[in-house]
Write an enzyme that holds these catalytic residues in place. Structure first.
Site, short mmCIF file in Angstrom:
data_model
loop_
_atom_site.label_atom_id
_atom_site.label_comp_id
_atom_site.label_asym_id
_atom_site.label_seq_id
_atom_site.Cartn_x
_atom_site.Cartn_y
_atom_site.Cartn_z
N CYS A 1 0.81 -1.23 0.00
CA CYS A 1 0.00 0.00 0.00
C CYS A 1 0.84 1.27 0.00
O CYS A 1 0.42 2.30 -0.55
CB CYS A 1 -0.97 0.01 1.19
N HIS B 1 -2.35 6.94 3.44
CA HIS B 1 -0.90 7.11 3.56
C HIS B 1 -0.49 8.40 2.83
O HIS B 1 -1.05 8.74 1.78
CB HIS B 1 -0.16 5.96 2.88
#
Lengths: 352, 352
Positions: free
Chosen positions: A130, A259
């Site tokens: 990710c 993120h």
């Protein structure tokens, strides 16, 4: 042909929940959508496309009749079960780290290297970590124009990257500490409070509320964390630049989902901010939010729950030639995980 | 000679509070310690060295009889009052950005460039921005051995860098959001909650709880934030490397106190992790905490309230020659502000 049948393996986890949401809300190209999980979760009833579906246990026969199987399970479960699905005739799309660097398994970001998905001798396709994915759409677009040579990355990684337990832990710590206005002003203070109020078995190696923790993953050679090496090795493979220079420091922050990455990127050819803005605006899955005079740049809280990669703070490095500094945000559960796998599944389904 | 008299200007702010604590707890070399603040705060009684001291208003006469005056006030107040103190015979140590880059004002970190403090034609000495200071002791030590050439830095900056109001805002936001377990899972959700529960005038340009905000300071040329340019220009001046290459991205994180930096540093000469460990261990104000196999690295919550610069995650860059990646933490109110000014004051006092 008839509509392909899709299996979602690991349907009950953090990414699995987002995956059910994504396949329910994107164009519906699927025949059956079968939900698969550990025997412990089998029998649960979950919604997909507005309908109740009973979760089935992970056994070899569960892949019978399945055309494409998306796996979001721990590495060791993928290692055992992804080949089983592929042998039973499904094309397996795997979110784990198990096969990503295997030479005979493509590692695919559909807007960057879609053709790689066709070379799948083992009928396995991997989808990246990710953190890597958070920047791939943006860096892929810039690489195509200017030739990427070097990346220095620092991450601001959300707790949901560690699954449902990660988010729960941050909420628990925040609740335990809320109202105490000395928190973060005295060393050791927070740990004492948390030790009294919360179980010791955090998914993080230090308190995460009111803190940042410079560690993600497991210890690899020479002091590197696995997440930092993934970012390097996966970027090289996806972008098709075996000699790409990469240094990364991965840091967990008290953000639930999305993120962020501070990226310092050196290119082969000169690139101005205006050039980069033009390329990023033209990239279909990238959203440029870069107007600091009006307080416009991406933050995780504004990005969560959406699909694109957001880019802002694009600056031409003052002292480094052909180099941009920028800030990228992407929802780690959507583009960073479930969405990318769903997009690969759609890509593959289109050629079935 | 008799003990020098010290004035603390801006004694009531976030740094001022830490400054009173620091001068009360370090070796007591001072005659009078005079507390000075805006007329609004004059008359307040605050503790220094265990004694009650009445805060005096900032007027020219307040510097009469003062040998050294430490200023922690906004830039525009420093611009007006630092020269007044110097003209009245005090050596002024200024924490603001006003004089830092003036050629006739030294910018001093005592363990890096103590001799610069002697060249002060205007009787003014500047102390660096807290973000620059967070890494200076460590980078100064490594530079002395290996010759620093390039720095790529991403910051994780604490809210108390924005003063008492910064910490208060984070506590307020955390209290408003605690207990809501959807926070950070739906875009815009947090802003709606905060808009209902809290005043709009945050010191930050976006929600800071459960978020990171890639902005610190004011907008400068070409999209750079003032904090990022300070980090570049001040590092060059302190280290005495006019051609040092620096790129920085400054990001505010929901940490109360202690700035952290992910640093990618290229040197003139080869440097191994063992080399760096040796140099950092020998540096008197640096603490090496670097044993990832045992979960040892610095985090802000473990560093807050202490004086040293903490360094961990030291790695040799895989793809870049003579380059280290590392993670640095320093209390932005102590070494990053009050402590460095106090150390300069002691350095100057020793030669009076």
């Amino acid at each position: 042909m008839s509509r392909p049948n899709l299996a979602l393996v690991g349907a009950t986890g953090a990414v699995g929940t987002v995956m059910r949401d994504i396949v329910s809300n994107r164009a519906d190209i699927w025949g059956e959508i079968r939900l698969v999980a550990s025997p412990r979760s089998a029998g649960k009833v979950l919604k997909v496309r507005g309908e109740d579906v009973v979760v089935q246990a992970l056994v070899p026969e569960v892949f019978d009749g399945i055309d494409i199987a998306i796996f979001d399970v721990p590495d060791e479960v993928s290692a055992e079960w992804v080949p089983v699905a592929a042998e039973r005739g499904a094309i397996a799309i795997d979110k784990s780290g198990t096969f990503r660097m295997h030479a005979d398994v493509p590692l695919v970001v559909p807007e960057v290297n879609p053709l790689d998905a066709r070379q799948r001798p083992r009928n396995i396709i991997s989808t990246p970590n990710c953190t890597t994915l958070s920047m791939m759409a943006a860096m892929g677009a810039l690489h195509a124009e200017y030739g990427l040579q070097e990346l220095v990355v620092a991450s601001y990684q959300a707790v949901s990257g560690a699954g449902v337990a990660g988010s729960a832990r941050l909420y628990d710590e925040v609740e335990a500490l809320a109202g105490d206005r000395n928190v973060g002003q005295v060393a050791g203070d927070v740990r004492q409070i948390l030790d009294k109020k919360l179980p010791a078995d955090s998914p993080f190696p230090a308190p995460i509320a009111f803190n940042v923790v410079p560690w993600a993953g497991s210890l690899k050679e020479d002091g590197w964390a696995s997440e930092e090496l993934k970012l390097r090795n996966e970027s090289r493979k996806i972008l098709g630049i075996p000699e790409l220079k990469v240094s990364a420091t991965c840091v967990r922050v008290p953000v639930v989902t999305t993120h962020s990455l501070a990226v310092h990127a050196r290119f082969e050819r000169p690139v101005t901010v205006a050039d980069a803005h033009r390329v990023l605006t033209a990239a279909p899955t990238v959203v440029l939010v870069d107007d600091p005079a009006n307080g416009v740049w991406p933050t995780p809280l504004e990005v969560v729950g959406t699909d694109p990669t957001y880019v802002g703070r694009v600056r031409q490095a003052i002292d480094f030639p052909n180099t941009l500094d920028l800030f990228v945000c992407g929802d780690n559960l959507r583009k960073g995980a479930a969405l990318n796998a769903a997009e690969i599944a759609e890509l593959v389904a289109a050629e079935l």
